[in-house]
Write an enzyme that holds these catalytic residues in place. Structure first.
Site, PDB file in Angstrom:
ATOM      1  N   LYS A 156      11.403 -17.193  -8.921  1.00  0.00           N
ATOM      2  CA  LYS A 156      12.262 -17.422 -10.097  1.00  0.00           C
ATOM      3  C   LYS A 156      12.282 -16.193 -11.004  1.00  0.00           C
ATOM      4  CE  LYS A 156      13.133 -21.810  -9.201  1.00  0.00           C
ATOM      5  NZ  LYS A 156      14.494 -22.312  -8.911  1.00  0.00           N
ATOM      6  N   ARG A 157      11.973 -15.038 -10.438  1.00  0.00           N
ATOM      7  CA  ARG A 157      11.880 -13.787 -11.203  1.00  0.00           C
ATOM      8  C   ARG A 157      10.933 -13.943 -12.398  1.00  0.00           C
ATOM      9  NH1 ARG A 157      17.023 -10.344 -12.472  1.00  0.00           N
ATOM     10  NH2 ARG A 157      17.685 -12.157 -13.661  1.00  0.00           N
ATOM     11  N   GLU A 203      10.211 -10.360 -24.975  1.00  0.00           N
ATOM     12  CA  GLU A 203       9.447 -10.866 -26.115  1.00  0.00           C
ATOM     13  C   GLU A 203       7.958 -10.921 -25.790  1.00  0.00           C
ATOM     14  OE1 GLU A 203      11.668 -13.813 -28.816  1.00  0.00           O
ATOM     15  OE2 GLU A 203      12.277 -14.395 -26.792  1.00  0.00           O
ATOM     16  N   GLU A 257      20.790 -13.030 -24.886  1.00  0.00           N
ATOM     17  CA  GLU A 257      20.895 -14.324 -25.562  1.00  0.00           C
ATOM     18  C   GLU A 257      22.313 -14.623 -26.051  1.00  0.00           C
ATOM     19  OE1 GLU A 257      16.569 -13.505 -25.445  1.00  0.00           O
ATOM     20  OE2 GLU A 257      18.372 -12.311 -25.758  1.00  0.00           O
TER      21      GLU A 257
END
Length: 262
Positions: free
Chosen positions: A24-25, A114, A134
């Site tokens: 899922k990376r 982040e 985002e």
């Protein structure tokens, strides 16, 4: 019992923590974040420095969007606690007192960036790319990025990434202060571990001051910061300080000049 998505290895006094969801990376679900928090707390108890890396070809492609979409479709109400559920784990890294070095490769985007920004040192290899998509996802940063990433690269650069969806390669990321080192492909973990061993050899009290106190000083007014600096300086002094200064005066522990550029 939930599936294990985080690996932990203690290599001497260095904790090696890996996000292990390569298919899922290394997308970050709440199970992944909870397991990361457990690893961060364990490292704080038994290591002198931590290295955070991703298994497979990527550091992390960020938030698990499938999980986020399911939560949105469920109609479950959003609460302050649910919106800030990454803050505790990442504050444990950013201000917990243990130095953390991120070994980056491939995707370091969205929530992955982040997480990397919470670390004190970031080593990227040449496959690394940075992005904050985002805006295209209809969401907003939620893992402290509005504070940490903005302080690293500044408002203008962060706004550009979020508004346009552009990606930065490793060299561009270094110029934007998203990483401090760029190494050949496949060598970021090796370099991060090398740095971690050097950091672990520092005086623990100074490492604590740099990791736990310095970020807080950055949040303070000028006079308050100087006052706290004096207190931390006194707290960091010990018999070990005297021994290390004595070693320097005796001709050991000299600072070597950097290699000359070509």
């Amino acid at each position: 019992m939930s599936e294990q998505f985080v690996t932990y290895e203690l290599d001497g006094n260095v904790a090696l923590v890996g996000i292990d969801r390569a298919d899922k990376r290394n997308a970050i679900s709440m199970d992944v974040m909870n397991q990361l928090l457990a690893a961060f707390l364990r490292a704080a108890d038994e290591a002198r420095c931590g290295v955070l890396f991703g298994h497979g070809d990527n550091f992390s492609a960020g938030l698990d969007l499938a999980e986020a979409a399911a939560r949105l479709k469920s109609g479950a109400p959003s609460t302050p606690r649910s919106r800030g559920r990454w803050n505790g784990p990442l504050d444990q890294v950013a201000r917990g007192g243990l130095p953390w070095i991120a070994a980056l490769k491939g995707a370091c985007i969205g929530g992955g960036l982040e997480i990397a920004a919470a670390c004190h040192i970031r080593v990227a290899d040449q496959t690394t790319f940075f992005a904050l998509p985002e805006g295209r996802r209809g969401i907003f940063v939620g893992g402290g990025g509005s504070v940490r990433i903005q302080r690293l690269m500044g408002y203008a650069r962060m706004a550009d990434l979020m508004l346009t969806g552009r990606a930065l390669n490793a060299a561009e990321g270094e110029r934007a202060n998203l990483c401090q080192y760029v190494v050949p492909a496949g060598q970021s973990l090796e370099k991060a571990t090398e740095l971690a061993r050097a950091v672990a050899a520092n005086a623990a009290s100074t490492n604590w001051g740099v990791c736990a106190a310095l970020p807080r000083v950055n949040d303070m007014a000028h006079d308050d910061g100087l006052f706290i600096e004096g207190l931390i300086g006194m707290a960091a002094r010990s018999n070990e300080s005297a021994d290390r200064i004595g070693a320097f005066l005796g001709g050991r522990n000299k600072v070597a000049a950097p290699d000359k550029e070509d």
